[in-house]
Design a protein around this motif. Structure first.
Motif, short mmCIF file in Angstrom:
data_model
loop_
_atom_site.label_atom_id
_atom_site.label_comp_id
_atom_site.label_asym_id
_atom_site.label_seq_id
_atom_site.Cartn_x
_atom_site.Cartn_y
_atom_site.Cartn_z
N LYS A 324 0.85 -1.18 0.00
CA LYS A 324 0.00 0.00 0.00
C LYS A 324 0.89 1.24 0.00
N GLU A 330 -6.52 5.06 0.75
CA GLU A 330 -6.60 3.81 0.00
C GLU A 330 -6.57 4.12 -1.49
N THR A 332 -6.00 2.98 -5.55
CA THR A 332 -6.05 1.89 -6.52
C THR A 332 -4.70 1.80 -7.22
N TYR A 334 -2.75 0.71 -10.37
CA TYR A 334 -3.00 0.35 -11.77
C TYR A 334 -1.83 -0.39 -12.40
N THR A 347 -0.86 4.88 -9.43
CA THR A 347 -2.08 4.74 -8.63
C THR A 347 -3.16 5.71 -9.12
N SER A 348 -4.27 5.66 -8.42
CA SER A 348 -5.38 6.56 -8.74
C SER A 348 -5.11 7.99 -8.32
N GLN A 379 -4.76 10.58 -11.96
CA GLN A 379 -4.78 9.18 -12.39
C GLN A 379 -3.53 8.85 -13.19
N LYS A 596 -10.09 -9.72 -6.03
CA LYS A 596 -9.21 -8.65 -5.55
C LYS A 596 -8.47 -7.94 -6.68
N LEU A 598 -8.02 -5.80 -10.21
CA LEU A 598 -8.64 -4.56 -10.64
C LEU A 598 -9.43 -4.82 -11.92
N SER A 616 -4.48 -3.99 -8.05
CA SER A 616 -5.65 -4.30 -7.24
C SER A 616 -6.37 -3.00 -6.87
N GLU A 617 -7.53 -3.17 -6.27
CA GLU A 617 -8.33 -2.01 -5.89
C GLU A 617 -7.73 -1.25 -4.73
N ASN A 618 -6.84 -1.90 -4.00
CA ASN A 618 -6.20 -1.25 -2.86
C ASN A 618 -4.71 -1.53 -2.91
#
Length: 968
Positions: A324, A330, A332, A334, A347-348, A379, A596, A598, A616-618
């Motif tokens: 993380k 949190e 995302t 990519y 990441t996002s 993004q 889990k 993306l 993943s989403e996190n």
């Protein structure tokens, strides 16, 4: 010894890693009291040989087998602070209570108290804080005394000041007296270990055997110490400030290189033999809370933490970790890329980077803090290494990342990805797929520069690949597949669109990738390739048979030729092995990662076998593939509970084993039998491999009811209802995603038949049948006898009927004869009547002749001849009046009618008899009058007189009366 003393001294003045954690964190599974339905605090944790977990909790003993929790309170409902396992016994202690749990004949834990063995003067005591099994004894520690249970007796050892800890370290049982230091249990007594000059002035919370003569000791507030040759030496570590500030409540050894400390306010701290903090696992990393009351290392080298509020499972030894980039947000993840010994993550909300310690090992254990790449906010879609430089596709355009900052190459339009037009280094032209078509980046003099947008289609291009003919392929999830031809000046291109009519299974959800040195297309129905000879898409000769008709949305090939893919919510890898002239493949899925990944932006970056990075989403998921396939825990299957349902519900197996090795082998002589009213069963089962719970599936079979094993399913329960009578054996086994399969465990039981299907019932039925046969035989015999009697009677009846028939026939003959006679009588009566009438007529004629003769006689004066003729007529008349002859002849014909009449009525005259005879002859009154020479009136008078003589009533007629006389 010098090694252990020096490894902390070396770091007494060096703390470079304070505050830094490993970038990869293990998965943490948190359980609260809503899961295990007990108290919030957990004080001690143990594991038995079968893998089942045991927890000392505020509300008693808790067990967990991977699927099911069970709670067993103390008899006096006190807090359970410690437990110890010895074969099939779980020793437990609370306030004023010590004893053990053990399974009964049904595998259900039952508590046995040992308090009655304690001398009465010592049976009031405070909490049992430690329980240790040492040699043949079990020791229970309270603050002011230690109980030793051995040979069904309890010995009490009072404390000089207060027992602080009781712990088995190696082959020693050690306890701390608060004021007098360490003691060792030797020769049935406690002997001091430390010298008078080295009595510790701190509370000890953990003791670990380092070697034959050294102990690593944790203190509550003072950090770590080494005890050697009776004296204590302070061990300085990079975590000392943490230990002093947050206290060590529990201390355990993970392996030869690592230890874990459970603290009161910073969660778990893992340190190595060099004194460095390897990892901190706290609330910010997923732990429920930071107040750790106890820690435990299970058989699979994973950690359990008993917390002030809940229980946490830390998959410390797992091959999967979670990275993380931001602790406060949190994000995302990519895309990821390792470049210049740094890990970059798109990441996002921008791109992040962290330095790596060693690229040849599991990088998730690298320690450091992620920093945000300057100018990368927003993004960040993709990271690609091109010409030894790191490019970033971003919502705001194309960027080059250098020196922890992002340098913008293009702007005004978002960029998805970068693809060099050639594999030759350096690539002078690099295609970039954007929100609206393609752009070309130029590379010269080790620098990237942008050119104008290439004129062509105005579509979002997220997927690009170039085949061996330098044809460019792009896919659009909702349009189809484009084949792109660049103009010679690279300022424009043409695009040919291929859709479902060109052989694709569908126009939608197609993705293009370069795999095995060819361009392939992942579709909803497997992998396809373009056949230039027919200008159609066909199933891939290489890959279609591997994936079949499964929908695939992502593919990537690693350096070893393995193909990583995403199918729906699942992630997997195809690995290849040489088998002679052909290559065999196998597919490994990762169920713990299902859901889990993306979705829609799948990305897998296989840096090497030990480091696979997954979007993943996190954040980013890190997979040590080499460790994953090498980790091969032996799967065990546990039968957790068997319950029977009927008029009442009853647990017939509670999941605990009576054997010393804790394996379930059912005694064939103790197979339970149930009446037919209890024919519904509930089975619970599990596999205590806690880090692989999402990977395990089960298959079961009920012998005697089913003929085949069930399909593999993650369900851990099975119900059977309304089973017919018979003997059954329930079998269950488990397997994981790597193909490992457990042994089969079985449980047998019998459903007894209904009373009308029992042996006694069948004996009764047999006896009843035999009796019935006998009775039937007797009945048949009697029936035959009765039939014979009936036959004989029938024969008699028939004979009688025959006789009657004969008699009837004879009677009929007689009647016929009588009828004939009667007819003859009637005929003769008619003849007689006719003769009588003839006589009457002749008499009339004679009377007339006589009258004429008399007239002639008178006229002739007495002529003699006339007179002679008159005499002759008188003679004739006399002959004609012969009544007796008539009466005789009449009686002969009419059965003596006149005689019977005369005998009954003697007063009748001849005239009366004549009238009766003439009436029988059916003569009329006129005819009768002529026969008896009287008038008709005279006849009527005669009939009247005759009725009086015969005494006839008014209702009777004369004719009927005379007929009755005639019939007599």
């Amino acid at each position: 010894m010098k090694k252990w003393i020096s490894f902390f001294l070396l770091f007494a003045i060096y703390f470079p890693s304070i505050g830094q954690n490993t970038i990869g964190l293990p998965q943490i599974v948190n359980f609260n009291n809503n899961d295990f339905h007990a108290g919030t605090q957990t004080w001690d944790i143990k594991q038995d040989k079968s893998g089942k977990m045991y927890f000392a909790n505020n509300e008693g003993l808790i067990t967990y087998d991977g699927s099911f929790w069970k709670v067993y309170p103390q008899p006096n409902k006190t807090i359970l602070r410690s437990i110890a396992l010895d074969n099939n016994r779980i020793y437990a202690g609370g306030q004023d209570e010590i004893g053990y749990y053990s399974p009964d004949a049904y595998g259900i834990l039952q508590y046995t108290s040992l308090k009655n063995l304690i001398p009465k003067s010592q049976n009031k005591f405070t909490d049992i804080w430690n329980i240790e099994i040492y040699k043949e004894s079990v020791f229970f520690r309270t603050w002011d005394r230690i109980f030793e249970f051995k040979n069904q007796a309890i010995q009490v050892y009072p404390a000089n000041s207060g027992w602080q800890i009781l712990k088995v370290a190696g082959n020693k049982l050690i306890a701390q007296d608060y004021k007098n230091g360490l003691f060792q249990f030797i020769n049935n007594g406690w002997q001091p270990l430390n010298t008078q000059n080295s009595i510790p002035n701190f509370a000890i919370t953990g003791i670990i055997q380092l070697n034959n003569d050294s102990l690593l000791i944790s203190s509550l507030q003072n950090g770590l110490y080494i005890f050697h040759n009776g004296s204590f030496t302070k061990k300085n570590t990079s975590a000392d400030n943490n230990f002093i500030k947050n206290h060590i409540y529990s201390f355990e050894q993970i392996n030869n290189l690592e230890f874990v400390a459970g603290t009161t306010s910073e969660g778990c701290l893992v340190i190595n033999t060099a004194g460095q903090i390897v990892q901190q696992i706290a609330r910010t990393d997923g732990l429920q809370n930071n107040n750790v009351l106890c820690v435990f290392l299970d058989k699979d080298k994973n950690l359990w933490a008993g917390l002030n509020n809940g229980i946490s499972f830390i998959s410390y030894n797992s091959a999967i970790k979670y990275i993380k980039p931001s602790k406060t947000n949190e994000l995302t993840g990519y895309s990821s890329r390792i470049f210049n010994n740094k890990l970059y993550i798109a990441t996002s909300d921008g791109a992040y980077t962290v330095p790596l310690s060693n690229t040849n090992k599991d990088l998730s254990f690298s320690k450091g803090e992620f920093i945000l790449i300057k100018n990368s906010g927003g993004q960040a879609w993709h990271l690609d290494e091109v010409n030894h430089q790191l490019l970033m596709g971003h919502h705001n355009g194309s960027y080059l990342i250098q020196n922890n900052q992002a340098l913008q190459l293009t702007r005004d339009i978002g960029t998805w990805l970068f693809v060099p037009t050639t594999s030759i280094y350096p690539a002078k032209n690099v295609l970039a797929g954007t929100y609206s078509g393609l752009i070309m980046l130029k590379f010269a003099e080790n620098k990237f520069s942008s050119s104008e947008t290439i004129k062509g289609i105005n579509e979002s291009i997220r997927f690009l690949a170039i085949d061996n003919n330098n044809d460019i392929w792009a896919s659009h999830p909702y349009r189809g597949i484009y084949k792109i031809l660049l103009a010679a000046d690279i300022k424009s291109y043409t695009a040919q669109l291929f859709t479902e009519k060109d052989g694709l299974p569908s126009t939608f959800r197609n993705h293009v990738f370069r795999i095995k040195n060819r361009v392939v297309f992942a579709t909803e129905k497997g992998i396809y390739e373009f056949d230039a000879s027919v200008k159609k898409f066909i199933p891939s000769p290489l890959l279609f048979n591997i994936f079949g008709n499964n929908g695939i949305q992502y593919l990537n090939e690693d350096a070893d030729g393995n193909i990583w893919f995403c199918s729906g919510k699942k992630i997997g890898v195809v690995s290849f092995t040489d088998a002679g002239a052909e290559k065999r493949h196998s597919i490994t899925y990762f169920p713990e990662l299902t859901g889990k990944i993306l979705s829609g932006f799948e990305n897998i970056y296989p840096f090497n076998k030990k480091n696979i990075f997954i979007a993943s989403e996190n954040g980013i998921i890190h997979l040590n593939y080499e460790k994953y396939i090498a980790t091969n825990p032996k799967l065990k299957i546990l039968l957790s509970k068997v319950e029977v349902f009927g008029k009442s519900d009853r647990v017939i197996f509670g999941g605990h084993f009576q054997s010393s090795d804790l394996t379930f082998i059912q005694n064939k002589n103790s197979i339970l039998q149930f009446p037919i009213g209890y024919n519904s069963f509930h089975f619970e089962f599990s596999s205590p491999v806690f880090s692989l719970q999402n990977n395990i599936e089960y298959s079961y079979l009920l012998e005697g009811y089913e003929n085949r094993w069930s399909t593999w399913t993650p369900k851990t329960e099975k119900d059977y209802s309304n089973l017919p009578n018979g003997k059954y054996t329930f079998k269950v086994k488990a397997h994981d995603n790597l193909g490992n399969e457990s042994e089969t465990i079985s449980y047998s039981f019998v459903v007894k038949p209904a009373w009308y299907k029992t042996t006694w019932a069948y004996l009764f039925y047999t006896l009843f049948f035999l009796i019935s046969l006998y009775l039937l035989y007797k009945w048949q015999d009697r029936k035959f006898y009765l039939q014979q009697l009936k036959f004989e009677e029938e024969q008699k009846r028939l004979k009688y009927i025959h006789q009657l028939e004969v008699e009837k026939n004879e009677k009929e003959i007689i009647e016929l004869q009588n009828e004939k006679l009667a007819n003859e009588v009637i005929y003769k009566n008619k003849e007689l009547a006719g003769v009588s009438m003839h006589l009457v007529e002749r008499s009339d004629a004679l009377v007339k002749v006589k009258d004429e003769l008399q007239k002639l006689y008178k006229k002739t004066g007495g002529n003699h001849d006339v007179k002679k003729a008159i005499q002759l007529l008188n003679d004739v008349e006399k002959n004609n009046s012969n009544w007796e002859q008539f009466a005789t002849h009449f009686d002969e014909i009419n059965n003596g009618f006149l005689k019977k009449l005369k005998s009954k009525f003697p007063g009748l005259t001849n005239t009366d008899l004549k009238v009766c005879a003439y009436l029988q002859l059916k003569l009329s009154s006129k005819e009768i009058a002529q026969l008896i020479n009287i008038s008709v009136r005279g006849v009527e008078i005669s009939r009247y007189r005759l009725r009086k003589k015969l005494q006839l009533t008014t209702e009777q007629t004369l004719n009927d009366f005379l007929n009755e006389i005639n019939r007599e």
